[in-house]
Scaffold this motif. Sequence first.
Motif, PDB file in Angstrom:
ATOM      1  N   SER A  25       0.824  -1.216   0.000  1.00  0.00           N
ATOM      2  CA  SER A  25       0.000   0.000   0.000  1.00  0.00           C
ATOM      3  C   SER A  25       0.856   1.263   0.000  1.00  0.00           C
ATOM      4  CB  SER A  25      -0.931   0.004   1.211  1.00  0.00           C
ATOM      5  OG  SER A  25      -0.192   0.099   2.409  1.00  0.00           O
ATOM      6  N   VAL A  26       2.106   1.152   0.468  1.00  0.00           N
ATOM      7  CA  VAL A  26       3.016   2.309   0.460  1.00  0.00           C
ATOM      8  C   VAL A  26       3.803   2.363  -0.847  1.00  0.00           C
ATOM      9  CG1 VAL A  26       5.048   3.343   1.556  1.00  0.00           C
ATOM     10  CG2 VAL A  26       3.205   2.387   2.970  1.00  0.00           C
ATOM     11  N   LEU A  27       4.395   1.238  -1.231  1.00  0.00           N
ATOM     12  CA  LEU A  27       5.282   1.229  -2.396  1.00  0.00           C
ATOM     13  C   LEU A  27       4.537   1.485  -3.704  1.00  0.00           C
ATOM     14  CD1 LEU A  27       7.572  -1.794  -1.461  1.00  0.00           C
ATOM     15  CD2 LEU A  27       8.163   0.628  -1.408  1.00  0.00           C
ATOM     16  N   ASP A  51       6.202  13.395  -9.292  1.00  0.00           N
ATOM     17  CA  ASP A  51       7.554  13.052  -8.885  1.00  0.00           C
ATOM     18  C   ASP A  51       7.983  13.754  -7.605  1.00  0.00           C
ATOM     19  OD1 ASP A  51       7.864  11.370 -11.041  1.00  0.00           O
ATOM     20  OD2 ASP A  51       8.592  12.972 -12.349  1.00  0.00           O
ATOM     21  N   HIS A  52       7.227  14.775  -7.149  1.00  0.00           N
ATOM     22  CA  HIS A  52       7.639  15.461  -5.940  1.00  0.00           C
ATOM     23  C   HIS A  52       7.191  14.688  -4.712  1.00  0.00           C
ATOM     24  CE1 HIS A  52       3.519  16.965  -6.706  1.00  0.00           C
ATOM     25  NE2 HIS A  52       3.434  16.985  -5.370  1.00  0.00           N
ATOM     26  N   PHE A  53       7.885  14.955  -3.592  1.00  0.00           N
ATOM     27  CA  PHE A  53       7.625  14.215  -2.358  1.00  0.00           C
ATOM     28  C   PHE A  53       6.248  14.553  -1.802  1.00  0.00           C
ATOM     29  CE2 PHE A  53       7.729  14.079   2.303  1.00  0.00           C
ATOM     30  CZ  PHE A  53       8.000  12.736   2.493  1.00  0.00           C
ATOM     31  N   LEU A  58       3.501   7.970   1.931  1.00  0.00           N
ATOM     32  CA  LEU A  58       4.220   7.091   2.839  1.00  0.00           C
ATOM     33  C   LEU A  58       3.301   6.458   3.880  1.00  0.00           C
ATOM     34  CD1 LEU A  58       7.430   9.217   3.474  1.00  0.00           C
ATOM     35  CD2 LEU A  58       7.111   7.356   1.842  1.00  0.00           C
ATOM     36  N   LEU A  59       2.027   6.766   3.825  1.00  0.00           N
ATOM     37  CA  LEU A  59       1.070   6.229   4.785  1.00  0.00           C
ATOM     38  C   LEU A  59       0.320   5.054   4.171  1.00  0.00           C
ATOM     39  CD1 LEU A  59      -0.419   9.560   6.202  1.00  0.00           C
ATOM     40  CD2 LEU A  59       1.404   8.147   7.179  1.00  0.00           C
TER      41      LEU A  59
END
Length: 716
Positions: A25-27, A51-53, A58-59
Motif C-alpha cells: 500500500s506504500v510502495l 515526482d515530488h515528495f 508514505l502512509l
Amino acid sequence: MILSALLTSVGINLGLCFLFFTLYSVLRKQPWNRYVYAPRSVSAKKTQTEDHFNLESLLPSTGWVKRAWQPSEADLLDSLGLDAVVFLRSFIFSVKIFSFAGVVGTFILLPINYLGSQLDIDFSELPQKSLDSFSISNVNDGSKRLWIHFSAAYVFTGVVCYFLYREYKYVSGKRIAFFHSSKPQPHHFTILVRGIPLSYGSSYTESVESFFTEYHPSTYLSHYVVHRTRKLRSLISKAEKLQRRVRRLKSENQTQQRYRRDGFLGLFGQRINIVDYYEKKLENLEGKVRLEQSSLSTQASAEEVSAAFVSFKSRYGAAIALSMQQSVNPTQWVTEEAPEPHDVHWPFFSSSIMEIWVCKLVVIILSVLLIVFFVIPVLIVQGLTHLDQLETWFPFLKSILSMPFVSQVITGYLPSLILQLFLSFVPPIMKIFSSVEGYFSYSEIIKSACTKVLWFTIWNTFFANVLSGSALYRVRLFLEPKKIPRLLAEAVSGQATFFIAYVVTSGWTSVASELFRLIPLVCCYFKRLVGKGIGEEVDVPSIPYHSNIPKVLLFGLIGITYFLLAPLILPFLLVYFCMAYLIFRNQLLNVYEPKCETGGKFWPIVHDSTIFSLVLMHIIAIGVFGLKKLALASALTIPLPILTLLFNEYCRKRFLPIFRAYPAECLMKKDREDQNNPMIVDFFDKLVTSYKDPALSPIQYSESTDGYNSPLLHSA
C-alpha cells in the motif's frame, strides 16, 4: 503437531501477510514503482504520476481494495477476456462451497469431534494437545454421532455438485455469449492443416490450392504455407534485444556512461561511444535479417514445410473442414483448430508427426523422473514434522529441538515453507516441457503445462506426503486394492495437521507475496542501482495460469478431502480463497495483460479436478467409517462415488462439447450477421495475410532507411 505449533505458524504467516499488505500500500504510490505495480497502465499511457515528495504517499491505505472491487464482471470481460473471468470464477465457486462447508464443519462436525473421548483429551493442557483432538479420530469407535458425518458427506456432495452444475452452465453460457459479441476473428475462419502430401513437380502451395479448390470449392478462400524460418527468427531475436539496448542507452542522461573501451571487459583498447557502436552493430544485423528474408523470398518453395493455414469464406465452412477426415490416409491432410495469429508457436511446424510423437514420449519420461526425484524433498519435509525422527537422525540437535519455540517453528512453519520453495521450481520446468512437446500455440502450451503441474502437485504435495511412510506401507496400498479405502483413511487422517500448516504458509503468505511482487521489485531497484533504467517499452507480464490454477485446485482438493476428517482446516481455506479472489482482481486490473485467449477452456480442468476430489473424499469416508466400526455407514457411502461419476458424465455430455467447438447454430447465426456487415470485405482482405510468419515481415530497427518496405512473401 500440537495446537501451540499451529498457532505459532498462523502468527508468523499473519505477520508476513500484514507486512506485505502494508509495504504494498506504500510502495505502489511511489512513482518509480509504477513499472512493478501498474505495468498495464504504464503500457497504456494511463498513469499520471507526481515526482515530488508527498507525505501521504508514505502512509498505508486500503484504497486499492475498493478500486479492485469496483469493476463489474462485464467490465472485466471487456478488458481482460473470458479466461481471466473464468479464473476468477474458480475463486467464487470455491468461496461458495467452502462457505457452506465451513458452517457445517465448524459449528456441527468440529464440536462433535472435539467432544469425543477416543484420544483421551485433558482440557487443562489444551495448547499442548495434538490437533487430532479436533479431527474425526477423536470420535469414539461405533459412536452414533458418526451418522452426522455420514449425513454431512451426502449433503456436502449434493451442494458441491449443485454449484458445479451452475458454474459449468454459467461459464458455457458466457463462452457462447463471448463468441456472439466478438468481432470477426481470423481463427474462426481458419484451420491448420498438417501432413500435406507433396506431388512430384509441385510445391506445397500448389498442393493445398488444388486440394481445397477441388473438395471445398464453395467455401475455400485462401491459404498460407508455413516456411522454415528458425535461422531468421534467431537473427530477429538478437536484433530486437540489441534495439532495446540502444533505446535504453539513448534514454539515459548520464553521458559519461556512454563511453567505454572496446577491448577485454571494457578495460583495454580504444575508447568508443557505445551508442554508436551498438547502432552500427544493429545495422549489420538488420542487413543479415534482410538478406535472409530475401533468400527465403527467392527460394520460397524450397523452404516450405508440410503445414498450412487454410482460410474459408465462412465460420461454418471452416468448421465443416475441421470436423471431417480429409483423406483416406488419416496421417495426411490432418486438420486442427487454428490459434489466434499472435498465439501461433512457430518452431514445430517443420517437425513430422513421428518427431512430435517422440517429443511427447520424451516429455512423459522426463515428467515421471521429475515426480520420482521430487520424493526426496517430500521426505525431508515429512521428517521435519516429526521431532523424534529428527532427534534420531541428528542426535547433536536434541538440546536445541527441546526448546519449545524452536520445536513449534520447525514442526509448524518450516516444513510447509520448504515444500513451497521446492514447488516454486515446478511450473517453469513443466512449461519448458510443454513448449518442446510439439504444440502450435502458446495457449495450448499453457493448458498442457497447467494439467502437468496440477497432477504433479496433487501427487507430490498430497499423495506423496500422505503416503510418506515406509516403502512396505506403499507396497501394501497397491498389492491389496480391497484395503485402499482403509489404508487411505489411516494415512490421510494422519497428515491433517501438516496440511493445515501448509494452507496457512503456501496459501496466505504466497498470495500476499503475489501482491507484493518481491522479485520484480528487487529487479527494478537493481536496474536503477546499476544505472540501466527501465526504458520506454514496458514488458507487461501475462498471468501464469499454469501455476495459479493448479494451486487453487490443490487447496480445493485438500478442503474437500478433509471436510469430514479435520474440519478445522476449513476456516483457513475460506480466508485463503477470499483473499486470493481480491488480490488477483487487483493484479489482473493493474499488472497482468492477456496475451492469448482460449475462450474459457480452463473451466473443464476445474470441473474434473473437483469431481476427482469428491470421489477421493468418498473413498476415504468408506475407509474411515470402516475403521470406526460403523460398517453400515461404510456400505451406504459406496453409492456416493457412483452417483458423482454419473453426474460428471451428464455434465460432460451436456457442456463439454461447447468447449471443444462452437455449435453450428452459433456459427450460422454469426455468418448471417456478417452478410449485413459492410466491414466484412476488408476483413477478408486482411485474412489472406493474417497468418503470415512475422519473421517474414519488413523490418526497421535502425534509424537509417533504405527502402526495404515491401512484403517478401505473399499468401495464395
